[in-house]
Scaffold this motif. Structure first.
Motif, PDB file in Angstrom:
ATOM      1  N   THR A 166       0.830  -1.214   0.000  1.00 11.03           N
ATOM      2  CA  THR A 166       0.000   0.000   0.000  1.00 11.03           C
ATOM      3  C   THR A 166       0.867   1.269   0.000  1.00 11.03           C
ATOM      4  N   LYS A 167       2.095   1.134  -0.401  1.00  9.71           N
ATOM      5  CA  LYS A 167       3.045   2.255  -0.341  1.00  9.71           C
ATOM      6  C   LYS A 167       2.491   3.530  -0.988  1.00  9.71           C
ATOM      7  N   THR A 168       1.946   3.413  -2.196  1.00 14.36           N
ATOM      8  CA  THR A 168       1.445   4.605  -2.901  1.00 14.36           C
ATOM      9  C   THR A 168       0.293   5.250  -2.143  1.00 14.36           C
ATOM     10  N   ARG A 169      -0.625   4.421  -1.654  1.00 12.06           N
ATOM     11  CA  ARG A 169      -1.768   4.947  -0.911  1.00 12.06           C
ATOM     12  C   ARG A 169      -1.317   5.588   0.404  1.00 12.06           C
ATOM     13  N   GLN A 170      -0.335   4.967   1.053  1.00  7.52           N
ATOM     14  CA  GLN A 170       0.205   5.543   2.285  1.00  7.52           C
ATOM     15  C   GLN A 170       0.775   6.938   2.037  1.00  7.52           C
ATOM     16  N   GLN A 171       1.516   7.064   0.950  1.00  6.91           N
ATOM     17  CA  GLN A 171       2.140   8.356   0.653  1.00  6.91           C
ATOM     18  C   GLN A 171       1.086   9.423   0.369  1.00  6.91           C
ATOM     19  N   GLU A 172       0.049   9.062  -0.365  1.00  8.35           N
ATOM     20  CA  GLU A 172      -1.030  10.018  -0.646  1.00  8.35           C
ATOM     21  C   GLU A 172      -1.717  10.446   0.649  1.00  8.35           C
ATOM     22  N   SER A 173      -1.997   9.483   1.502  1.00 10.63           N
ATOM     23  CA  SER A 173      -2.671   9.781   2.763  1.00 10.63           C
ATOM     24  C   SER A 173      -1.804  10.673   3.654  1.00 10.63           C
ATOM     25  N   PHE A 174      -0.532  10.371   3.715  1.00  8.67           N
ATOM     26  CA  PHE A 174       0.421  11.163   4.501  1.00  8.67           C
ATOM     27  C   PHE A 174       0.391  12.619   4.041  1.00  8.67           C
ATOM     28  N   ARG A 175       0.414  12.814   2.735  1.00  7.08           N
ATOM     29  CA  ARG A 175       0.383  14.182   2.195  1.00  7.08           C
ATOM     30  C   ARG A 175      -0.940  14.883   2.546  1.00  7.08           C
ATOM     31  N   HIS A 176      -2.053  14.146   2.478  1.00  7.51           N
ATOM     32  CA  HIS A 176      -3.348  14.740   2.834  1.00  7.51           C
ATOM     33  C   HIS A 176      -3.339  15.216   4.288  1.00  7.51           C
ATOM     34  N   HIS A 177      -2.818  14.386   5.172  1.00 12.96           N
ATOM     35  CA  HIS A 177      -2.796  14.747   6.594  1.00 12.96           C
ATOM     36  C   HIS A 177      -1.985  16.031   6.817  1.00 12.96           C
ATOM     37  N   ILE A 178      -0.837  16.120   6.176  1.00  9.66           N
ATOM     38  CA  ILE A 178      -0.001  17.315   6.369  1.00  9.66           C
ATOM     39  C   ILE A 178      -0.696  18.549   5.805  1.00  9.66           C
ATOM     40  N   ARG A 179      -1.309  18.408   4.643  1.00 12.71           N
ATOM     41  CA  ARG A 179      -1.992  19.561   4.040  1.00 12.71           C
ATOM     42  C   ARG A 179      -3.141  20.046   4.911  1.00 12.71           C
ATOM     43  N   ILE A 180      -3.914  19.112   5.457  1.00 16.51           N
ATOM     44  CA  ILE A 180      -5.002  19.511   6.347  1.00 16.51           C
ATOM     45  C   ILE A 180      -4.441  20.101   7.634  1.00 16.51           C
ATOM     46  N   GLY A 181      -3.346  19.527   8.117  1.00 14.96           N
ATOM     47  CA  GLY A 181      -2.701  20.085   9.300  1.00 14.96           C
ATOM     48  C   GLY A 181      -2.273  21.525   9.092  1.00 14.96           C
ATOM     49  N   ARG A 182      -1.771  21.822   7.912  1.00 15.08           N
ATOM     50  CA  ARG A 182      -1.376  23.202   7.606  1.00 15.08           C
ATOM     51  C   ARG A 182      -2.606  24.110   7.525  1.00 15.08           C
ATOM     52  N   GLU A 183      -3.684  23.600   6.918  1.00 11.08           N
ATOM     53  CA  GLU A 183      -4.919  24.393   6.823  1.00 11.08           C
ATOM     54  C   GLU A 183      -5.483  24.724   8.203  1.00 11.08           C
ATOM     55  N   LEU A 184      -5.474  23.744   9.074  1.00 16.54           N
ATOM     56  CA  LEU A 184      -6.125  23.882  10.385  1.00 16.54           C
ATOM     57  C   LEU A 184      -5.153  24.330  11.474  1.00 16.54           C
ATOM     58  N   ASN A 185      -3.877  24.465  11.131  1.00 15.36           N
ATOM     59  CA  ASN A 185      -2.841  24.792  12.107  1.00 15.36           C
ATOM     60  C   ASN A 185      -2.810  23.762  13.237  1.00 15.36           C
ATOM     61  N   LYS A 186      -2.804  22.485  12.827  1.00 13.30           N
ATOM     62  CA  LYS A 186      -2.699  21.389  13.797  1.00 13.30           C
ATOM     63  C   LYS A 186      -1.515  20.510  13.405  1.00 13.30           C
ATOM     64  N   PRO A 187      -0.622  20.213  14.343  1.00  9.75           N
ATOM     65  CA  PRO A 187       0.571  19.424  14.021  1.00  9.75           C
ATOM     66  C   PRO A 187       0.234  17.983  13.658  1.00  9.75           C
ATOM     67  N   VAL A 188       1.172  17.331  12.991  1.00  9.09           N
ATOM     68  CA  VAL A 188       0.987  15.937  12.589  1.00  9.09           C
ATOM     69  C   VAL A 188       1.748  15.013  13.534  1.00  9.09           C
ATOM     70  N   ILE A 189       1.122  13.887  13.816  1.00  7.45           N
ATOM     71  CA  ILE A 189       1.754  12.823  14.604  1.00  7.45           C
ATOM     72  C   ILE A 189       2.181  11.751  13.620  1.00  7.45           C
ATOM     73  N   VAL A 190       3.478  11.519  13.522  1.00  8.25           N
ATOM     74  CA  VAL A 190       4.031  10.701  12.436  1.00  8.25           C
ATOM     75  C   VAL A 190       4.565   9.370  12.958  1.00  8.25           C
ATOM     76  N   HIS A 191       4.155   8.312  12.271  1.00  6.24           N
ATOM     77  CA  HIS A 191       4.661   6.957  12.474  1.00  6.24           C
ATOM     78  C   HIS A 191       5.517   6.616  11.263  1.00  6.24           C
ATOM     79  N   THR A 192       6.694   6.053  11.487  1.00  5.91           N
ATOM     80  CA  THR A 192       7.506   5.612  10.347  1.00  5.91           C
ATOM     81  C   THR A 192       8.197   4.302  10.691  1.00  5.91           C
ATOM     82  N   ARG A 193       8.211   3.392   9.735  1.00  5.25           N
ATOM     83  CA  ARG A 193       8.960   2.141   9.886  1.00  5.25           C
ATOM     84  C   ARG A 193       9.429   1.684   8.518  1.00  5.25           C
TER      85      ARG A 193
END
Length: 264
Positions: free
Chosen positions: A105-132
């Motif tokens: 699901t690598k491609t879908r994960q990357q798209e979702s990650f980008r969506h979260h950051i963009r919404i975080g920037r819109e709402l001024n809310k930080p992102v909680i990031v998991h990486t492995r």
């Protein structure tokens, strides 16, 4: 003393045999000076269910997001945006990349990650990031999506000192869990010594990853005290000093009034 569990999954605790209810679990935590909690979602239905379970409490705030391991089904990005804007939600996530378990699901994960950051920037809310197993792609997406606009934390940090430095350069906070107490975690302890106190958070990630000597049992928010005590030794400070600094860091990152994070 006032400690914050900066990352816990309150919907995942054992309410059948270990705790009577959420209040019971958090009362046990408060008895060990753990008095504030960030309840983290991993799916949108899970977010809604968790809010229903926990309710509105003065000592709990929420994150809203879709975990990289939960990308097998698509979700509505507009619904993510709407839920993340709700009162009481202070962060996006947890989001990020995990190529260890679900590389398909690598491609879908990357798209979702980008969506979260963009919404975080819109709402001024930080992102909680998991990486492995996704270090370079994680850092690349954080840079490309201008995460410095909203900030964030790499939770349950398991990377090395070099990665910590790159995240610090992006203005990130770094959160340590019970893994730092594990016998084979010397690389992680080296990174923990390196991260400055003013960029540090502590967490349980409960019900997972209970610290030594509780390893193998269910983790719970009360055990963030064990993580804090261990980290204080690594950092050469008192546990009171570590508690005060990590609480201040939490308030700053998640835009929480310091008055909510003080001993009564």
């Amino acid at each position: 003393m006032f400690l914050v569990d900066s990352h816990c999954h309150l919907d995942g605790l054992d309410y059948q045999s270990l705790h009577k209810d959420v209040n019971d679990a958090l009362t046990k935590a408060a008895a060990r000076d753990v008095k504030f909690f960030l309840a983290v979602a991993t799916t949108l239905p899970g977010y809604r269910n968790m809010r229903e379970l926990v309710g509105n409490r003065d000592d709990v705030v929420y994150s809203c997001g879709v975990h990289p391991l939960n990308q097998d089904e698509t979700y509505d990005v507009e619904e993510l945006r709407r839920l993340a804007a709700e009162e009481g939600v202070v962060a996006m996530g947890e989001t990020g990349l995990d190529y260890y378990y679900t590389p398909e699901t690598k491609t879908r994960q990357q798209e979702s990650f980008r969506h979260h950051i963009r919404i975080g920037r819109e709402l001024n809310k930080p992102v909680i990031v998991h990486t492995r197993d996704a270090r370079e792609d994680t850092l690349t997406i954080l840079r490309e999506e201008k995460v410095t606009d909203c900030g964030g934390v790499l939770h349950c940090f398991t990377e090395d000192r070099e990665t910590a430095g790159k995240l610090l350069d992006l203005g990130f906070y770094i959160s340590f869990s019970g893994i730092v107490t594990f016998r084979n975690a010397e690389q992680l302890r080296d990174a923990a010594r390196y991260v400055p106190l003013d960029r540090l958070l502590v967490e349980t990630d409960s019900p997972y990853l209970a610290p030594v000597p509780h390893r193998g049992k269910e983790n719970q928010p009360a055990l963030v005290r064990d993580v804090a005590e261990y980290m204080a030794v690594l950092k050469g400070v008192t546990v009171e000093q570590l508690a005060q600094q990590t609480t201040e860091n939490f308030a700053h990152l998640f835009h929480i009034a310091p008055s909510r994070l003080q001993d009564a």
